[in-house]
Design a protein around this motif. Structure first.
Motif, PDB file in Angstrom:
ATOM      1  N   GLY A 174       0.812  -1.217   0.000  1.00  0.00           N
ATOM      2  CA  GLY A 174       0.000   0.000   0.000  1.00  0.00           C
ATOM      3  C   GLY A 174       0.841   1.260   0.000  1.00  0.00           C
ATOM      4  N   LEU A 175       1.963   1.203   0.705  1.00  0.00           N
ATOM      5  CA  LEU A 175       2.852   2.366   0.736  1.00  0.00           C
ATOM      6  C   LEU A 175       3.594   2.536  -0.581  1.00  0.00           C
ATOM      7  N   ALA A 176       3.878   1.405  -1.238  1.00  0.00           N
ATOM      8  CA  ALA A 176       4.730   1.449  -2.428  1.00  0.00           C
ATOM      9  C   ALA A 176       3.956   1.835  -3.685  1.00  0.00           C
ATOM     10  N   LEU A 177       2.672   1.474  -3.751  1.00  0.00           N
ATOM     11  CA  LEU A 177       1.945   1.633  -5.009  1.00  0.00           C
ATOM     12  C   LEU A 177       1.024   2.837  -5.022  1.00  0.00           C
ATOM     13  N   PHE A 207       8.538  -8.575   5.523  1.00  0.00           N
ATOM     14  CA  PHE A 207       7.507  -7.638   5.054  1.00  0.00           C
ATOM     15  C   PHE A 207       7.515  -6.354   5.887  1.00  0.00           C
ATOM     16  N   ALA A 208       7.688  -6.512   7.190  1.00  0.00           N
ATOM     17  CA  ALA A 208       7.703  -5.328   8.057  1.00  0.00           C
ATOM     18  C   ALA A 208       8.900  -4.440   7.729  1.00  0.00           C
ATOM     19  N   ALA A 209      10.053  -5.083   7.479  1.00  0.00           N
ATOM     20  CA  ALA A 209      11.245  -4.314   7.114  1.00  0.00           C
ATOM     21  C   ALA A 209      11.010  -3.586   5.791  1.00  0.00           C
ATOM     22  N   ALA A 210      10.400  -4.301   4.832  1.00  0.00           N
ATOM     23  CA  ALA A 210      10.099  -3.682   3.542  1.00  0.00           C
ATOM     24  C   ALA A 210       9.177  -2.478   3.728  1.00  0.00           C
ATOM     25  N   ALA A 211       8.175  -2.638   4.579  1.00  0.00           N
ATOM     26  CA  ALA A 211       7.231  -1.538   4.832  1.00  0.00           C
ATOM     27  C   ALA A 211       7.961  -0.329   5.413  1.00  0.00           C
ATOM     28  N   LEU A 212       8.885  -0.581   6.325  1.00  0.00           N
ATOM     29  CA  LEU A 212       9.622   0.522   6.936  1.00  0.00           C
ATOM     30  C   LEU A 212      10.488   1.251   5.914  1.00  0.00           C
ATOM     31  N   VAL A 213      11.144   0.470   5.054  1.00  0.00           N
ATOM     32  CA  VAL A 213      11.996   1.077   4.023  1.00  0.00           C
ATOM     33  C   VAL A 213      11.156   1.949   3.094  1.00  0.00           C
ATOM     34  N   VAL A 214      10.021   1.408   2.644  1.00  0.00           N
ATOM     35  CA  VAL A 214       9.163   2.170   1.719  1.00  0.00           C
ATOM     36  C   VAL A 214       8.599   3.408   2.417  1.00  0.00           C
ATOM     37  N   ALA A 215       8.200   3.252   3.691  1.00  0.00           N
ATOM     38  CA  ALA A 215       7.622   4.378   4.426  1.00  0.00           C
ATOM     39  C   ALA A 215       8.625   5.519   4.532  1.00  0.00           C
ATOM     40  N   ARG A 216       9.877   5.159   4.675  1.00  0.00           N
ATOM     41  CA  ARG A 216      10.893   6.197   4.807  1.00  0.00           C
ATOM     42  C   ARG A 216      11.096   6.912   3.467  1.00  0.00           C
ATOM     43  N   ARG A 217      11.024   6.158   2.381  1.00  0.00           N
ATOM     44  CA  ARG A 217      11.234   6.764   1.058  1.00  0.00           C
ATOM     45  C   ARG A 217      10.022   7.534   0.571  1.00  0.00           C
ATOM     46  N   ARG A 218       8.858   7.039   0.880  1.00  0.00           N
ATOM     47  CA  ARG A 218       7.636   7.696   0.406  1.00  0.00           C
ATOM     48  C   ARG A 218       6.719   7.964   1.580  1.00  0.00           C
ATOM     49  N   PRO A 219       6.905   9.090   2.260  1.00  0.00           N
ATOM     50  CA  PRO A 219       6.053   9.390   3.414  1.00  0.00           C
ATOM     51  C   PRO A 219       4.579   9.386   3.013  1.00  0.00           C
ATOM     52  N   LEU A 220       3.730   9.087   3.965  1.00  0.00           N
ATOM     53  CA  LEU A 220       2.298   8.965   3.683  1.00  0.00           C
ATOM     54  C   LEU A 220       1.698  10.227   3.081  1.00  0.00           C
ATOM     55  N   HIS A 221       2.271  11.373   3.426  1.00  0.00           N
ATOM     56  CA  HIS A 221       1.658  12.615   2.941  1.00  0.00           C
ATOM     57  C   HIS A 221       2.256  13.074   1.624  1.00  0.00           C
ATOM     58  N   ALA A 222       3.188  12.290   1.063  1.00  0.00           N
ATOM     59  CA  ALA A 222       3.794  12.683  -0.217  1.00  0.00           C
ATOM     60  C   ALA A 222       2.723  12.692  -1.299  1.00  0.00           C
ATOM     61  N   VAL A 223       2.905  13.526  -2.291  1.00  0.00           N
ATOM     62  CA  VAL A 223       1.984  13.527  -3.422  1.00  0.00           C
ATOM     63  C   VAL A 223       2.183  12.213  -4.158  1.00  0.00           C
ATOM     64  N   ALA A 224       1.101  11.679  -4.704  1.00  0.00           N
ATOM     65  CA  ALA A 224       1.184  10.419  -5.426  1.00  0.00           C
ATOM     66  C   ALA A 224       2.238  10.521  -6.516  1.00  0.00           C
ATOM     67  N   GLY A 225       2.988   9.461  -6.702  1.00  0.00           N
ATOM     68  CA  GLY A 225       3.983   9.451  -7.786  1.00  0.00           C
ATOM     69  C   GLY A 225       5.392   9.552  -7.252  1.00  0.00           C
TER      70      GLY A 225
END
Lengths: 246, 300
Positions: free
Chosen positions: A153-156, A228-246
């Motif tokens: 969900g964080l990555a896509l 999976f949890a580690a992957a989620a953390l890595v993605v969360a750091r790269r793409r914060p939840l409030h980032a604009v899509a894309g």
């Protein structure tokens, strides 16, 4: 945080598609597979078959519920809602925590409804302790798929996420032996199935149902959960939840 | 001791990859002021607003909202914001969304009054997914106003509104400003900046190219326009003292001049009658085009 939790729960609850795929469909499959295949096995084997289908469908429903509830994060980011929340006093961290909790909680109705259908429609006979252990262990194990859903969900972006919910759930179920048991698979497919977390998730349920607890499923699932949890953390750091899509 | 500014941006630089959207921008907005960040699309207005709200970490510079870090100021309920890429949650009712945010404020704007002010009284029970573009924008406005925050940061707030909606919106902002709220809004509508703002900050190429009242900015280009009706021959008008350009349509003649007095003296000497004579200052639009084109030239 309670108000945000209830708010999110209500939103998912309004999604008819979600309820259909995570509660109704697994329940219908439980009846369908048991009654169709059950008619072709000797009477003495019906209980075993009904129990096996039940465990597989509980796993299938739980995986769908966990993925469906968490991958939705992508929709809230794409719509700009998470950015909007970010500029209100609603704490940013709680938004993430609530989505994880909602994902974990929504697995339960799916597990319980399939269990009830197995018990009262198909006549599966387990002791009360086994029922409780079965629902409890699968609920706990579903955390692995909550973590996977968060990472995805964080990555896509919204569109890819919408497709991923269906595809990921289907692939994990079909190749992990939840729709058709791995005993029916050709050799290479068995190896593939045993490499998937969905196989080990169902294996956990089968162990608990049979009362033969081996520990292997728990170890494999814990490993997947950590990845999976580690992957989620890595993605969360790269793409914060409030980032604009894309 | 002077009060801390509502918005205090110092040396802000924002980069997206190799592109620098905001260059070392400094801007202080005292409490109670209404300020327009005026600029064309891509001038860097949104980058300033988003950085001010702490939505990303700027390459350089600091931002303080009401004397605090952006996130802390937002958490404390001191700031309301409308974003250009803000949105609403699907599968939720308007009233639920509003309640979720209002509950976070110690002293939220009373619901009935808030709904009336934002113009969403009729859609509180409606699903967010069933709203029109203008209605969504008004719900976003209600979210920004939910805590009656002392500072409002608005990025192109009227972009999805029709004319009536815009008028109602600015009436609300004037009312808030009158009650001491600080309103900072980004816009590319010159008329909005001219009509609403105490102060206009013209942003171009990520820099502040002018900062003052709308009148002061207009006067910066210094010129005047002399306009009158002239049905007869117009020979020699462009050669009059001070005239930098001549135009007009129909019976009307319009002379741009750098020295209105000299132009008028010459005109009056040569004409018996100058019906409907007017002398006007430059419009904000002329000033804006002048300011941003020179800034562009300086960059190249």
């Amino acid at each position: 945080m309670t108000d945000l939790f209830l708010f999110q729960l209500r939103r998912v609850g309004r999604n008819k598609q979600y309820l259909f795929f995570t509660v109704l469909l697994p329940a219908l499959f439980t009846i369908f597979f048991t009654q169709v295949i059950g008619g072709q096995v000797p009477a003495g084997e019906f209980q075993d078959l009904a129990g096996a289908v039940l465990v597989s469908m509980m796993a299938y429903g739980a995986i769908g519920a966990a993925l469906g509830a968490t991958i939705r994060m992508a929709f809230d980011r794409s719509s700009g809602w998470l950015r909007q929340l970010r500029v209100t006093p609603v704490p940013a961290g709680s938004v993430f925590a609530v989505d994880v909790l909602v994902g974990a909680l929504l697995v339960l109705p799916s597990l319980v409804v399939v269990a009830l259908v197995g018990r009262f429609v198909n006549g599966v006979e387990f002791g009360l302790g086994t029922w409780v252990a079965l629902v409890g262990s699968l609920w706990a194990g579903s955390v692995v798929f909550v973590a996977l859903g968060v990472a995805v969900g964080l990555a896509l972006d919204a569109q890819a996420a919408g497709a991923a919910i269906g595809i990921l759930g289907t692939v994990l179920a079909a190749l992990g032996g939840l729709w058709f048991p791995v005993e029916m698979f050709p050799g290479g497919m068995v190896t593939l199935a045993r490499a998937l977390p969905s196989y080990w998730f169902a294996e956990l349920g089968r162990d608990v149902a049979a009362g033969t607890f081996t520990g292997a499923p728990v170890l494999v699932l814990a490993g997947y959960g950590a990845v999976f949890a580690a992957a989620a953390l890595v993605v969360a750091r790269r793409r914060p939840l409030h980032a604009v899509a894309g | 001791m002077p009060e801390t500014p509502a918005l205090d941006v110092r040396g802000l630089t924002v980069r997206y990859g190799d592109v620098t959207a905001v260059h070392d921008l400094t801007l202080a907005v005292p409490r109670g002021e209404t300020v327009a960040l005026l600029g064309a699309n891509g001038a860097g207005k949104s980058s300033v607003v988003n950085a001010a709200l702490g939505l990303f970490r700027p390459a350089a510079g600091t931002v303080r909202l009401l004397g605090r870090e952006p996130t802390a100021a937002l958490q404390a309920g001191g700031v309301g914001a409308m974003l250009q890429h803000g949105g609403l949650p699907s599968e939720a009712r308007v009233g639920e969304v509003l309640a979720l945010v209002r509950r976070r404020y110690a002293d939220p704007w009373p619901l009935a009054d808030l709904a009336a002010t934002a113009g969403i009284g009729g859609v509180l029970g409606r699903s967010v997914d069933a709203l029109s573009g203008g209605q969504r924008q008004r719900v976003l406005l209600a979210l920004a106003l939910a805590g009656a925050p002392p500072l409002l940061l608005l990025d192109e707030p009227t972009s999805a509104m029709d004319v009536e909606g815009r008028q109602a919106f600015w009436a609300t902002m004037r009312d808030l400003a009158g009650r001491g709220h600080t309103v900072v809004f980004a816009t590319h509508h010159l008329d909005e900046a001219d009509a609403v703002a105490d102060r206009v900050v013209v942003v171009d190429g990520g820099r502040v190219v002018a900062d003052g009242t709308a009148a002061a900015i207009k006067s910066r280009i210094g010129g005047r326009t002399v306009r009158f009706r002239c049905p007869g021959p117009r020979d020699g008008l462009s050669g009059l003292p001070g005239v930098t350009g001549a135009g007009g349509d129909g019976d009307w003649v319009e002379l741009a001049t750098s020295d209105a007095e000299a132009t008028l003296r010459a005109l009056l000497a040569g004409h018996d009658a100058l019906p409907d004579l007017e002398v006007r200052g430059a419009s904000l639009e002329q000033a804006f085009l002048h300011l941003t084109s020179t800034a562009d030239g300086a960059l190249r």
